[in-house]
Design a protein around this motif. Structure first.
Motif, short mmCIF file in Angstrom:
data_model
loop_
_atom_site.label_atom_id
_atom_site.label_comp_id
_atom_site.label_asym_id
_atom_site.label_seq_id
_atom_site.Cartn_x
_atom_site.Cartn_y
_atom_site.Cartn_z
N LYS A 94 0.82 -1.21 0.00
CA LYS A 94 0.00 0.00 0.00
C LYS A 94 0.86 1.26 0.00
O LYS A 94 0.55 2.25 -0.68
CB LYS A 94 -0.93 0.00 1.21
N LYS A 95 1.95 1.24 0.78
CA LYS A 95 2.84 2.40 0.77
C LYS A 95 3.47 2.58 -0.61
O LYS A 95 3.60 3.71 -1.10
CB LYS A 95 3.93 2.22 1.83
N GLU A 97 2.15 1.59 -3.42
CA GLU A 97 1.08 2.03 -4.32
C GLU A 97 0.86 3.53 -4.21
O GLU A 97 0.69 4.22 -5.23
CB GLU A 97 -0.22 1.29 -3.98
N ASP A 98 0.88 4.06 -3.00
CA ASP A 98 0.71 5.51 -2.81
C ASP A 98 1.86 6.27 -3.48
O ASP A 98 1.64 7.34 -4.09
CB ASP A 98 0.66 5.84 -1.32
N ASP A 101 1.28 6.14 -7.26
CA ASP A 101 0.17 7.01 -7.67
C ASP A 101 0.59 8.48 -7.61
O ASP A 101 0.22 9.28 -8.49
CB ASP A 101 -1.04 6.77 -6.77
N ALA A 102 1.34 8.84 -6.57
CA ALA A 102 1.81 10.23 -6.47
C ALA A 102 2.76 10.57 -7.62
O ALA A 102 2.70 11.67 -8.19
CB ALA A 102 2.50 10.45 -5.13
N GLN A 111 -3.14 6.70 -12.76
CA GLN A 111 -2.77 5.90 -11.60
C GLN A 111 -2.98 4.42 -11.90
O GLN A 111 -3.44 4.03 -12.97
CB GLN A 111 -3.60 6.32 -10.38
#
Length: 216
Positions: A94-95, A97-98, A101-102, A111
């Motif tokens: 998840k980290k 993925e963030d 996406d950023a 994204q």
């Protein structure tokens, strides 16, 4: 002929994973890195578990004691440890993925799509399954390349190596797709998906213990 048999056992255990890797993962370097990192992570977890339980093995059971109880505790603790590691793997993903996406927003790119997320989960699950197969199956197949095969009295119709390969194939399939189900459950907060994965893992582990006991 036993060389051909040994190759056949290895392909039975890992052939479907190889096909899935070529068809869905090999085209994307990031997914290849995900498979490799996941395989390494789960192999390390198995080595840690083996090191911890080595201090207690072999179990000393008596006719009046339940011989299955200590091994059931071993399997239960292993499943709990690995399922906890799955949650950790999800949090790391998840980290990442963030971050991706950023970065996509900064360079005006789309994204991650749902299919991308599913492929990442699939790659992580495949790494887990391959690690399990290497640790529990391929490590036993070296004698299969020799001049003979091996049978046990309670399963005289099927070579031990074939049974081992079939069990490895089952676990590769379970681990590969369990990761997809678990990631979807974590993302959507679906308790059923979150619980079904460790339950299936535990049941599969107990069944493999029963099979091993029946042919030993």
């Amino acid at each position: 002929m036993t060389v051909a048999a040994g190759i056949g056992y290895a392909l039975l255990a890992l052939g479907p994973s190889l096909s899935l890797f070529v068809a869905a993962i090999s085209q994307k370097p990031f997914l290849i890195l995900t498979v490799l990192s996941s395989t390494l992570l789960w192999l390390m977890s198995l080595i840690v578990l083996a090191g911890v339980w080595r201090a207690f093995l072999p179990f000393k059971t008596t006719p009046s004691s339940s011989a299955w109880l200590p091994y059931s505790i071993l399997i239960l603790s292993s499943v709990v440890f690995q399922e906890g590691l799955r949650v950790l793997f999800w949090r790391i993903y998840k980290k990442l993925e963030d971050i991706l996406d950023a970065f996509a927003d900064r360079v005006s790119k789309p994204q991650l799509f749902l299919t991308d997320k599913m492929q990442i989960a699939l790659a992580g699950g495949m790494g887990h399954g391959v690690a399990h197969a290497v640790f529990f199956c391929l490590s036993l197949l070296t004698p299969a390349f020799g001049p003979a095969t091996f049978y046990v009295e309670k399963c005289s119709q099927m070579p031990f190596f074939l049974v081992s390969s079939m069990i490895a194939l089952a676990f590769v399939t379970i681990h590969t797709f369990s990761m997809v189900i678990a990631f979807n459950g974590y993302a959507e907060g679906n308790r059923v998906d979150q619980l079904i994965v460790p339950v299936v893992h535990l049941v599969a582990g107990m069944l493999s213990f029963e099979i091993a006991g029946s042919i030993s």
